[in-house]
Design an enzyme around this catalytic site. Sequence first.
Site, PDB file in Angstrom:
ATOM      1  N   GLY A 235      16.717  24.932 -38.763  1.00  0.00           N
ATOM      2  CA  GLY A 235      15.447  25.031 -39.322  1.00  0.00           C
ATOM      3  C   GLY A 235      14.457  23.860 -39.148  1.00  0.00           C
ATOM      4  O   GLY A 235      14.967  22.718 -38.036  1.00  0.00           O
ATOM      5  N   SER A 236      13.756  23.323 -39.890  1.00  0.00           N
ATOM      6  CA  SER A 236      12.953  22.137 -39.855  1.00  0.00           C
ATOM      7  C   SER A 236      13.729  20.976 -40.098  1.00  0.00           C
ATOM      8  O   SER A 236      14.567  20.849 -40.735  1.00  0.00           O
ATOM      9  CB  SER A 236      11.622  22.376 -40.902  1.00  0.00           C
ATOM     10  N   GLY A 240      16.570  19.692 -42.852  1.00  0.00           N
ATOM     11  CA  GLY A 240      17.822  18.909 -42.464  1.00  0.00           C
ATOM     12  C   GLY A 240      17.875  17.648 -43.461  1.00  0.00           C
ATOM     13  O   GLY A 240      19.096  17.258 -43.754  1.00  0.00           O
ATOM     14  N   GLU A 257      20.698  21.972 -36.557  1.00  0.00           N
ATOM     15  CA  GLU A 257      19.787  22.035 -35.378  1.00  0.00           C
ATOM     16  C   GLU A 257      18.489  22.106 -35.970  1.00  0.00           C
ATOM     17  O   GLU A 257      17.933  23.109 -36.486  1.00  0.00           O
ATOM     18  CB  GLU A 257      20.166  23.660 -35.103  1.00  0.00           C
ATOM     19  N   CYS A 291      11.909  26.394 -31.243  1.00  0.00           N
ATOM     20  CA  CYS A 291      12.299  24.984 -31.452  1.00  0.00           C
ATOM     21  C   CYS A 291      12.183  24.239 -30.172  1.00  0.00           C
ATOM     22  O   CYS A 291      12.058  23.052 -29.953  1.00  0.00           O
ATOM     23  CB  CYS A 291      13.850  24.756 -31.968  1.00  0.00           C
TER      24      CYS A 291
HETATM   25  P1  NAD Z   1      12.557  26.158 -42.547  1.00  0.00           P
HETATM   26  O1  NAD Z   1      13.084  24.621 -42.319  1.00  0.00           O
HETATM   27  O2  NAD Z   1      11.383  26.383 -43.412  1.00  0.00           O
HETATM   28  O3  NAD Z   1      13.591  26.983 -43.049  1.00  0.00           O
HETATM   29  C1  NAD Z   1      14.855  27.182 -42.222  1.00  0.00           C
HETATM   30  C2  NAD Z   1      16.076  27.913 -43.271  1.00  0.00           C
HETATM   31  O4  NAD Z   1      16.405  26.868 -44.061  1.00  0.00           O
HETATM   32  C3  NAD Z   1      15.548  29.025 -44.075  1.00  0.00           C
HETATM   33  O5  NAD Z   1      16.432  29.767 -44.081  1.00  0.00           O
HETATM   34  C4  NAD Z   1      15.098  28.244 -45.411  1.00  0.00           C
HETATM   35  O6  NAD Z   1      15.275  29.101 -46.428  1.00  0.00           O
HETATM   36  C5  NAD Z   1      16.319  27.140 -45.424  1.00  0.00           C
HETATM   37  N1  NAD Z   1      16.063  26.111 -46.457  1.00  0.00           N
HETATM   38  C6  NAD Z   1      15.069  25.294 -46.476  1.00  0.00           C
HETATM   39  N2  NAD Z   1      15.298  24.319 -47.273  1.00  0.00           N
HETATM   40  C7  NAD Z   1      16.729  24.317 -47.596  1.00  0.00           C
HETATM   41  C8  NAD Z   1      17.563  23.760 -48.507  1.00  0.00           C
HETATM   42  N3  NAD Z   1      17.014  22.497 -49.126  1.00  0.00           N
HETATM   43  N4  NAD Z   1      18.611  23.991 -48.638  1.00  0.00           N
HETATM   44  C9  NAD Z   1      19.259  25.088 -48.243  1.00  0.00           C
HETATM   45  N5  NAD Z   1      18.432  25.774 -47.252  1.00  0.00           N
HETATM   46  C10 NAD Z   1      17.215  25.509 -47.063  1.00  0.00           C
HETATM   47  O7  NAD Z   1      12.467  26.489 -41.005  1.00  0.00           O
HETATM   48  P2  NAD Z   1      11.472  27.855 -40.478  1.00  0.00           P
HETATM   49  O8  NAD Z   1       9.855  27.503 -40.497  1.00  0.00           O
HETATM   50  O9  NAD Z   1      12.091  29.071 -40.861  1.00  0.00           O
HETATM   51  O10 NAD Z   1      11.613  27.670 -38.934  1.00  0.00           O
HETATM   52  C11 NAD Z   1      11.004  26.878 -37.861  1.00  0.00           C
HETATM   53  C12 NAD Z   1      11.646  25.407 -37.629  1.00  0.00           C
HETATM   54  O11 NAD Z   1      13.146  25.570 -37.344  1.00  0.00           O
HETATM   55  C13 NAD Z   1      11.191  24.508 -36.831  1.00  0.00           C
HETATM   56  O12 NAD Z   1      11.112  23.143 -37.204  1.00  0.00           O
HETATM   57  C14 NAD Z   1      12.139  24.865 -35.717  1.00  0.00           C
HETATM   58  O13 NAD Z   1      11.856  23.792 -34.438  1.00  0.00           O
HETATM   59  C15 NAD Z   1      13.298  24.730 -36.290  1.00  0.00           C
HETATM   60  N6  NAD Z   1      14.422  25.268 -35.312  1.00  0.00           N
HETATM   61  C16 NAD Z   1      15.249  24.770 -34.641  1.00  0.00           C
HETATM   62  C17 NAD Z   1      16.083  25.321 -33.845  1.00  0.00           C
HETATM   63  C18 NAD Z   1      17.234  24.550 -33.129  1.00  0.00           C
HETATM   64  O14 NAD Z   1      18.293  25.044 -32.750  1.00  0.00           O
HETATM   65  N7  NAD Z   1      17.251  23.020 -33.100  1.00  0.00           N
HETATM   66  C19 NAD Z   1      16.075  26.680 -33.732  1.00  0.00           C
HETATM   67  C20 NAD Z   1      15.432  27.509 -34.290  1.00  0.00           C
HETATM   68  C21 NAD Z   1      14.511  26.824 -35.074  1.00  0.00           C
END
Ligand code: NAD
Length: 503
Positions: A235-236, A240, A257, A291
């Site tokens: 995720g974002s 992380g 990731e 991503c």
């Molecule tokens: P996001 O960070 O909003 O959410 C991702 C996931 O994390 C969701 O399931 C969310 O519910 C969970 N989450 C968020 N905060 C959390 C916490 N404090 N504790 C536990 N879980 C939590 O991301 P998004 O908008 O769904 O996706 C887009 C982002 O993901 C972009 O920044 C993109 O670059 C990144 N991404 C990275 C990769 C990689 O492999 N590096 C792959 C795909 C997407």
Amino acid sequence: MILISTTHELLRGLGVDGARLTGGRLQVHTPLTGECLAELHTTSKDAATAQIDRAAAAFRSWRTVPAPRRGELVRLLGEELRLAKPALARLITIEAGKIPSEGAGEVQEMIDICDFATGLSRQLHGLTISSERPGHRMMETWHPAGVVGVISAFNFPVAVWAWNVTLALVCGDPVIWKPSEKTPLTALACMAILDKALARFGDAPEGLAGCLIGDATIGEVLVDHTAVAVVSATGSTRMGRAVGPKLAGRFARAILELGGNNAAIVCPSADPDLALRGVAFSAMGTAGQRCTSLRRLFVQESVHDAFLDRLGAVYRSVKVGNPLEDDVLVGPLIDKAAYDAMQAALADASARGGTVTGGERILTGDDDAYYVRPALVAMPQQAGPVLTETFAPILYVMRYQTLDEAIALQNAVGAGLSSAIFTTDLREAERFLSAAGSDCGIANVNIGTSGAEIGGAFGGEKETGGGRESGSDAWKAYMRRATNTVNYSSELPLAQGVSFDID
Ligand code: NAD
């Protein structure tokens, strides 16, 4: 209404109980039209904890099942995915907004990683290491790590789970998945597909794989539960920063990731047609919501204007719209928040002297669907919004003079996921790939930044989190390593010549 009935039909066809799709509080919207597809019941914290506890119990038996037998489950999952591919791909299009070929490509990626993991199940291996002591043997043994938690993002709603679950299962680990709250329907479909593989497999322990439906708060249960040995969180970077320190605080393993701010360099010797295609797919594919999407382009001064002219023409010609219509290459943004973030970044870039073309909303008659023309922004310098990831189709284009300057600019951002150079000059290509070149986890030559294959380890450095998933030796993150020293002599020599004589 048509999308709702199609979605429910697809889900039922894949084995999801129709009763699960209504009556809950989590509304699932399709970005295609904005309409609500389902109202799901979310997993309570107590139910999430109970699932993790069951997975911990399953671990105790799964870890001793021979790895090739564990691989058989993943092989069966691959077979079920082959059968489910058309329906699951269509669901991805409806729920995440991907064009059909990308939806199908995502399922293909799942199938590919099943094949990879099945082979891997006969290849989990450690080193033997020469001992300094006579009559001794040293070796490494790899054991299952424990319950793996998977947190995934909306933009790869199913492939990220597949990367993790396939490796984790062959490595001997149960898996509990918290998919994005924006894409839980494809997750339910995946669990139904896995259930079919489990039924055919026969004797897997109850609780081996589970799924938690809900938002970040339910993800936190996975992060905090001490029985979860490894958390793979995609995720974002913001996510992380919340998850990483918590896992570190309880000494759990994190596979992070996170976001990317990927760049490509176009050199004077680049094949212009090839570079154009590579840039166009990386920057506009998946509506800029990968991503690995290309966000920054550095073009050498001598070819800058000609390249930008041609790129502008491609940007104007690409068909944006509902991916269920013919010839569409760019589908919708996931939601209004994504649209607002894109407009804010473009306004900021403009205020800093950027020249913006595109970026405007394309109205389709559905107020809650957000389609945009991909934006090309000629920037005088790398500043402001160029330095961070905006999860939308914005490509910032900048000039450079020397390759060293371009590499330095490319590396001068927080994220370190993917990078590319377009050149036919061997020296330039090798410099880019060298220790003094790109600082990213992925560095490509004459290929765009997105569209990785599963055979390589996938992930990035710096604010991308440092995790690796998928191919190469990424499996090691799902296992614990024991170093074994065996003494088959009748003496007890101590290492480093230490003597401890108790006679
Ligand atoms: P996001 O960070 O909003 O959410 C991702 C996931 O994390 C969701 O399931 C969310 O519910 C969970 N989450 C968020 N905060 C959390 C916490 N404090 N504790 C536990 N879980 C939590 O991301 P998004 O908008 O769904 O996706 C887009 C982002 O993901 C972009 O920044 C993109 O670059 C990144 N991404 C990275 C990769 C990689 O492999 N590096 C792959 C795909 C997407």
